[in-house]
Design an enzyme around this catalytic site. Structure first.
Site, PDB file in Angstrom:
ATOM      1  N   ASP A 256       0.813  -1.228   0.000  1.00  0.00           N
ATOM      2  CA  ASP A 256       0.000   0.000   0.000  1.00  0.00           C
ATOM      3  C   ASP A 256       0.843   1.274   0.000  1.00  0.00           C
ATOM      4  O   ASP A 256       0.643   2.159   0.830  1.00  0.00           O
ATOM      5  CB  ASP A 256      -0.941   0.028   1.226  1.00  0.00           C
ATOM      6  CG  ASP A 256      -1.740  -1.254   1.395  1.00  0.00           C
ATOM      7  OD1 ASP A 256      -2.087  -1.859   0.379  1.00  0.00           O
ATOM      8  OD2 ASP A 256      -2.026  -1.638   2.544  1.00  0.00           O
TER       9      ASP A 256
ATOM     10  N   GLU B 195     -11.190   1.415  -3.913  1.00  0.00           N
ATOM     11  CA  GLU B 195     -10.502   1.829  -2.682  1.00  0.00           C
ATOM     12  C   GLU B 195      -9.203   2.547  -3.024  1.00  0.00           C
ATOM     13  O   GLU B 195      -8.894   2.776  -4.195  1.00  0.00           O
ATOM     14  CB  GLU B 195     -10.216   0.603  -1.793  1.00  0.00           C
ATOM     15  CG  GLU B 195      -9.381  -0.465  -2.439  1.00  0.00           C
ATOM     16  CD  GLU B 195      -9.363  -1.791  -1.668  1.00  0.00           C
ATOM     17  OE1 GLU B 195     -10.087  -1.923  -0.668  1.00  0.00           O
ATOM     18  OE2 GLU B 195      -8.616  -2.691  -2.077  1.00  0.00           O
TER      19      GLU B 195
END
Length: 543
Positions: free
Chosen positions: A37, A213
């Site tokens: 991420d 997302e």
């Protein structure tokens, strides 16, 4: 108390042997092992990149670079246990999916993240200089995950994040939305009532897209771009982009989405990189755009032990929409350095290594390398550096408990690796154990340690799967001075060995499967960790 010395980690993946670097090249992933991420920002010539860390401590690892090639590990942003305490969370909770943004209007860096611990929720921390540490977390009043902050040319702030659809409007499993809020830069809070859904479901709601997302907002040539991950963080993962004339929408998807994915290729391709997505963009030192994103390098059994790693690609943004160069073909292990960058110093002069490398730790310096981490609590709570090496003060907690453990962890960064350490240790009772642990989570792990059985000293190998433990092998030993322990993996095959004279290794337990160290079997979002472990709550009994 056990004293650990001379730890040697060696990575030996064939892909790097088969793809040596030319002088103008560097390897991707740029961060190997569990560094997923990624989010990135730039101030002048300085780049800062942050990643997820879940229940590892400190939270949110952060790196600095001047050129996007050579990175320095700055430790973790959330490093005070009084402010971030994942002491009672499963390994895949804690904190994940940070955003990091430099605001030129007030010369301040912002790191925003969701914390799944202590009722914290979405928090933001600030600093003028990431080299000098960060301020205290400020709790923000909104739900959802994956927040990112954006500052417009006029200094106005906006936060975008993933959330559930409005109540009663969830159309299918995995249906999510992207929301935007206006942000009060003076008081550091979202402005109540300004929230708005700017993406519902994903690029095309009629196709039931899942898990939109990891949103990031950008402004280029007077227009606003929203880039998001879509398809979930597994093998359907992708990156998509939208455009608008306002940060509050309406946002229109690009016609050429996805702009990055690996999902279209044969499953059995060699040197596979998969799961690409969750990206962030930055302008490089050559004024060209680059994207950092997560991906995986599965092992020979197509399982993910090293976790989701941070990769990079150049991005062509000469047209209306950004396009990842070679982001829709099978990913290659290396790429060209940005123009003007003259030297690849990875693994030298204090820069983070990548490719194949050896990391040697003798625990002689006051400051421990940031690659060594705690789980659910600070490493400093149980370690002390002595003249003989690193002393671990064992907690009355074993590796299967959802509590801080007295284990100094290192991320597994290669599919083929070895990790060895020397231990000076004499257990007193069966409750005492020290050695190496290979861990995917509290319910899936291997323990390779020295303990007692009656008056005798034993070495045992224990496999824990779904929380059920089984002794694979044990042997009576006599430690005259110290013992050297080693774990070696070749893809899915792990071997645990010991040497009583420091040199001649004997295997214990044969070749065992690394299946329980993969996310495929163990679930969750992390990569395998290898740790120096000590406990006074051992429940593994030598046989």
């Amino acid at each position: 108390m056990p004293i650990f010395s001379n730890v040697v980690y060696t990575g030996d993946d064939h892909i790097y042997k088969n793809n040596p670097l030319k002088p103008d090249e560097f390897y991707s992933p740029i961060l190997q092992g569990c560094y997923p991420d990624p989010a990135i920002t730039r101030k002048g010539d300085d780049y800062y990149m942050a990643c997820s860390s879940f229940a590892m401590f400190p939270g949110v690892p952060i790196f600095h670079s001047k050129d996007l090639v050579n990175w320095t590990d700055l430790g973790g942003v959330l490093n005070k246990v009084s402010e971030f305490n994942p002491h009672d969370t499963g390994i895949s909770q804690g904190v994940y999916a940070p955003g990091i943004t430099y605001n030129p209007h007030n010369d301040t860096f912002y790191m925003i993240v969701t914390a799944f611990t202590g009722g914290m929720g979405n928090i933001i921390v600030k600093t003028k200089d990431p080299m000098k540490g960060w301020g205290s977390p400020i709790k923000l009043d909104f739900n959802g995950i994956d927040p990112c902050i954006f500052f417009d040319d006029n200094g106005k702030g906006y936060i975008v994040h993933n959330d559930a659809p409005d109540k009663g409007k969830e159309l299918y499993e995995g249906h999510r939305v992207i929301k935007v809020w206006e942000y009060d830069v003076v008081n550091d809070k979202v402005i109540p009532g300004t929230d708005k859904i700017i993406v519902d479901g994903g690029v095309d709601l009629s196709k039931k897209p899942i898990w939109i997302e990891a949103p990031h907002l950008y402004k280029k040539d007077g227009r606003y771009y929203l880039m998001c991950a879509e398809g979930g963080t597994g093998d359907n993962h992708s990156e998509v982009v939208f455009i608008s004339d306002s940060p509050k929408g309406p946002f229109k998807p690009a016609s050429n989405n996805p702009i990055l994915t690996q999902r279209y290729f044969p499953k059995n391709r060699t040197d596979k990189v998969d799961w690409a997505g969750h990206a962030d963009l930055v302008q490089g030192p050559d004024n060209k755009y680059y994207g950092v994103f997560l991906g995986i390098r599965p092992n020979d059994k197509d399982r993910v032990n090293t976790g989701r790693e941070t990769f990079m690609l150049p991005v062509d943004w000469s047209g209306v929409f950004p396009v990842f160069e070679n982001g829709l073909v099978p990913l290659e292990p290396k790429m060209k350095m940005p123009k003007g960058v003259t030297e690849n110093k990875t693994g030298k002069d204090g820069f983070f290594p990548n490719g194949n490398f050896t990391f040697t730790e003798n625990f002689t310096s006051e400051k421990l390398d940031y690659r060594w981490i705690g789980l659910r609590g600070p490493r400093e709570n149980f370690i002390s550096v002595t003249k003989k090496g690193l002393e671990i003060k064992p907690f009355a907690v074993n590796i299967k408990e959802v509590k801080p453990t007295s284990t100094l962890f290192y991320r597994q960064q290669h599919n083929t690796f070895s990790f060895a350490t020397t231990i000076d240790y004499q257990p007193v009772s069966e409750k005492d154990l020290a050695g190496i642990v290979c861990l995917q989570n509290e319910r899936f792990n291997y323990v390779f340690g020295v303990t007692k059985k009656g008056k005798d000293t034993y070495l045992l190998l224990e496999r824990t799967e779904k929380g059920e433990s089984k002794i694979i092998a044990s042997t009576k030993i006599e430690i005259k001075k110290n013992i050297r322990l080693q774990v070696k993996a070749t893809g899915d095959s792990y071997q645990f060995s010991y040497a009583l004279n420091g040199v001649n290794f004997e295997n214990l337990g044969g070749s065992v499967s690394g299946d329980i160290l993969s996310t495929n079997v163990a679930g969750g979002f992390t990569g395998a960790l290898v740790g120096l472990y000590a406990t006074t709550a051992n429940d593994a009994r030598a046989e």
